[in-house]
Design a protein around this motif. Structure first.
Motif, PDB file in Angstrom:
ATOM      1  N   ALA A   1       0.828  -1.206   0.000  1.00 43.89           N
ATOM      2  CA  ALA A   1       0.000   0.000   0.000  1.00 43.89           C
ATOM      3  C   ALA A   1       0.865   1.260   0.000  1.00 43.89           C
ATOM      4  CB  ALA A   1      -0.937  -0.019   1.210  1.00 43.89           C
ATOM      5  N   HIS A   2       1.964   1.247   0.766  1.00 44.92           N
ATOM      6  CA  HIS A   2       2.866   2.396   0.786  1.00 44.92           C
ATOM      7  C   HIS A   2       3.516   2.607  -0.582  1.00 44.92           C
ATOM      8  CE1 HIS A   2       2.904   3.878   4.909  1.00 44.92           C
ATOM      9  NE2 HIS A   2       2.834   2.629   5.325  1.00 44.92           N
ATOM     10  N   GLU A   3       3.895   1.519  -1.239  1.00 47.97           N
ATOM     11  CA  GLU A   3       4.521   1.650  -2.549  1.00 47.97           C
ATOM     12  C   GLU A   3       3.544   2.230  -3.569  1.00 47.97           C
ATOM     13  OE1 GLU A   3       5.873  -2.233  -3.413  1.00 47.97           O
ATOM     14  OE2 GLU A   3       7.683  -2.095  -2.163  1.00 47.97           O
ATOM     15  N   THR A   4       2.291   1.779  -3.521  1.00 39.74           N
ATOM     16  CA  THR A   4       1.290   2.324  -4.446  1.00 39.74           C
ATOM     17  C   THR A   4       1.049   3.798  -4.188  1.00 39.74           C
ATOM     18  OG1 THR A   4       0.233   0.149  -4.548  1.00 39.74           O
ATOM     19  CG2 THR A   4      -1.065   2.042  -5.282  1.00 39.74           C
ATOM     20  N   PHE A   5       0.899   4.159  -2.912  1.00 38.17           N
ATOM     21  CA  PHE A   5       0.684   5.571  -2.574  1.00 38.17           C
ATOM     22  C   PHE A   5       1.875   6.420  -3.000  1.00 38.17           C
ATOM     23  CE2 PHE A   5       1.352   9.058   0.438  1.00 38.17           C
ATOM     24  CZ  PHE A   5       0.170   9.768   0.259  1.00 38.17           C
ATOM     25  N   ASP A   6       3.089   5.909  -2.779  1.00 37.71           N
ATOM     26  CA  ASP A   6       4.285   6.667  -3.136  1.00 37.71           C
ATOM     27  C   ASP A   6       4.364   6.885  -4.640  1.00 37.71           C
ATOM     28  OD1 ASP A   6       7.086   7.646  -2.259  1.00 37.71           O
ATOM     29  OD2 ASP A   6       7.511   6.246  -3.883  1.00 37.71           O
ATOM     30  N   ALA A   7       4.052   5.839  -5.421  1.00 37.19           N
ATOM     31  CA  ALA A   7       4.119   5.969  -6.878  1.00 37.19           C
ATOM     32  C   ALA A   7       3.089   6.966  -7.392  1.00 37.19           C
ATOM     33  CB  ALA A   7       3.909   4.596  -7.518  1.00 37.19           C
TER      34      ALA A   7
END
Length: 551
Positions: free
Chosen positions: A98-104
């Protein structure tokens, strides 16, 4: 003597003196400054200072540090959301995704193609953003100067190039009216429906609107189907009472055959459970205690060790003992098969190799351990034997040779938990007792240690999964649980709790999907941890089959 508590108590506010006529005495305007600092003077409201130039609010200025904070969003590095000492890292992995998706998406919406060195396909900027090593605006080691000034407008309004401009505005969409904005659409009245719309449909409707300010590539990433994560049941699907199941670290009383029959030694009796029809039958009973048991590879015979040092072999079809083998003078703590060779370890510090086809009680005797032999496992594919003892030592033997080919002395407690990897050749896992609590993986071929992790609890038993490269350890003092580990990195995947005593006995089902654990709380618990392996595709031709056999 004066009371200190009374003297330290603050007095009430002083009363200003009055004149005889009842009016207050007014102090002269030229009163000394010391009078204002006196205790008896009334507080004076100080005028608000206007040194900074701000009267009613603080207006921040954009500094170099602010720019660095904003540009740091362009970095693709994320903090590690998987602590190594976590009890359950599946949830942390979901959080990391979830953090990776939000960051991207955040970087894509703020910077767009500015983060890419090749602005040819603007719709695929999400993938380029994920692989971007750092922000392209300036080098972090070089502070921005006057001749390296950063354009704030270009930072906040990312464009691709003068030839193909692209901004986060409504240039390519119809500007929404007040009645069709996102906020208004969420607050408008709608009739009650029979079924509540799903979250996926709401998101789809939200981002399919032509008035959405989200970039198309961000829309595609948000609307992608979520990755299916592995589900591990944290509770056993079956619990059986096991009265008189011994709570002894050196006993090994549970084993599962290749024919899907579970053997359990309870006190002075042995019971067989057929997992196909859940029938339970008593195999035998004795005047002495049973201390260990092990199925032969074919599942047709069961070897049982006793407290008096005898080893018995039972025929399962006939349900009777067909042979009693002497040799040990004390309890038999562990048994392991290698085709027709049965190896046994005892408290008399010896390991005996027996050929069950011959009448002799043993054909080889090993004296490498100085204390009780409590762990014994054959690697039948490579014809190697690993033994662990109460002397904290682990020895590896090539076949039935008398001298070990490898000696491991790093553990600081008894080593009972031993497992060979069914996926890689020459990989051995060992676990130490209460004073050690460490799980180690060794490469026997190169005589090197690959991994070493502190489990914070006594390791009583160990099973290496046949279907996946994962290890299951059972623990005693003082966690009383089962832990699932990644065989490549030794990261904990899941912790299974339920037993209230040391989990001393553990075995794996024939299909490699279920773990059965037995503890001093006199229960057997069935844990479904793994999926069945897919059948391998057969060779298309006889020539290819012969070639694979040659390899």
């Amino acid at each position: 003597m004066k009371n200190p508590f009374i003297s330290n108590t603050p007095s009430s506010s002083p009363i200003k003196p009055k004149t005889k006529s009842g009016t207050r005495v007014r102090k002269p305007d030229n009163a000394s400054s010391s009078s204002h600092s006196s205790v008896h003077s009334s507080p004076v409201r100080r005028p608000r200072s206007n040194n900074g130039g701000f009267t009613d609010r603080y207006l921040p200025k954009r500094t170099d540090m602010d720019l660095k904070s904003v540009i740091s969003l362009g970095s693709s590095s994320l903090p590690n959301f998987l602590p190594s000492n976590s009890d359950d890292q599946i949830e942390y992995r979901r959080e990391q995704e979830a953090h990776e998706t939000f960051d991207a998406i955040l970087k894509n919406e703020i910077f767009g193609e500015k983060l890419s060195n090749n602005p040819i396909e603007p719709e695929d900027s999400i993938e380029r953003i994920k692989s971007t090593p750092s922000a392209p605006y300036y080098e972090p080691t070089t502070p921005p100067s006057s001749h390296h000034a950063i354009d704030r407008d270009s930072l906040l309004s990312p464009t691709q190039s003068p030839a193909n401009p692209r901004r986060l505005t409504y240039d390519h969409h119809q500007k929404p009216s007040s009645s069709t904005t996102r906020g208004a659409s969420l607050l408008t009245y709608s009739e009650k429906r029979a079924s509540r719309p799903s979250t996926a449909s709401l998101i789809q409707n939200q981002y399919s609107s032509s008035t959405s300010p989200v970039r198309p590539d961000s829309k595609r990433l948000l609307l992608l189907p979520t990755k299916k994560t592995r589900q591990i049941a944290k509770i056993p699907y079956r619990v059986l009472d096991a009265p008189s199941l011994a709570d002894d670290f050196y006993y090994d009383l549970v084993d599962w055959s290749s024919t899907d029959i579970l053997a359990v030694a309870l006190g002075k009796s042995i019971f067989l459970t057929d997992n196909k029809n859940n029938e339970v039958a008593q195999l035998s009973s004795t005047d002495d205690e049973y201390t260990s048991l092990s199925w032969v590879g074919a599942g047709s015979h069961l070897a049982v060790g006793q407290l008096d040092g005898l080893v018995k072999i039972f025929d399962i079809e006939k349900k009777k003992c067909i042979r009693t083998i002497p040799g040990h003078i004390d309890r038999v703590a562990c048994l392991s098969w290698n085709n027709h060779v049965l190896s046994s370890g005892s408290r008399d510090r010896r390991i005996l190799h027996r050929d069950v086809r011959t009448p002799e009680p043993c054909f080889e005797e090993l004296h490498t351990h100085t204390q009780e032999v409590c762990g014994l496992k054959w690697n039948t594919e490579e014809n190697k034997l690993a033994s662990g003892g109460n002397d904290n030592m682990v020895f590896v033997y090539d076949g039935t040779s008398r001298d070990p080919c490898m000696k491991l002395s790093e553990h600081t407690a008894a080593v009972k938990a031993i497992a060979w990897s069914p996926h890689r050749r020459g990989i051995l896992a060992t676990g130490g007792g209460t004073a050690d609590k460490r799980l180690k993986i060794w490469n026997v071929r190169t005589a090197t240690k690959m991994h070493d992790v502190d489990t914070s609890s006594q390791i009583c038993n160990m099973v290496w999964s046949k279907n996946t490269n994962e290890i299951v350890t059972s623990h005693g003092f003082s966690k009383y649980n089962l832990t699932l580990w990644d065989g490549n990195t030794l990261d904990p995947i899941a912790v299974l709790k339920g037993h209230s005593f040391r989990v001393l006995h553990m075995t794996l089902s024939a299909d490699g999907t279920t773990i059965v654990s037995g503890a001093g709380d006199e229960t057997l618990r069935y844990w479904k941890l793994f999926e069945k392996t897919k059948p391998q595709v057969q060779p298309a031709s006889a020539l290819l089959s012969a070639f694979n056999q040659l390899r």
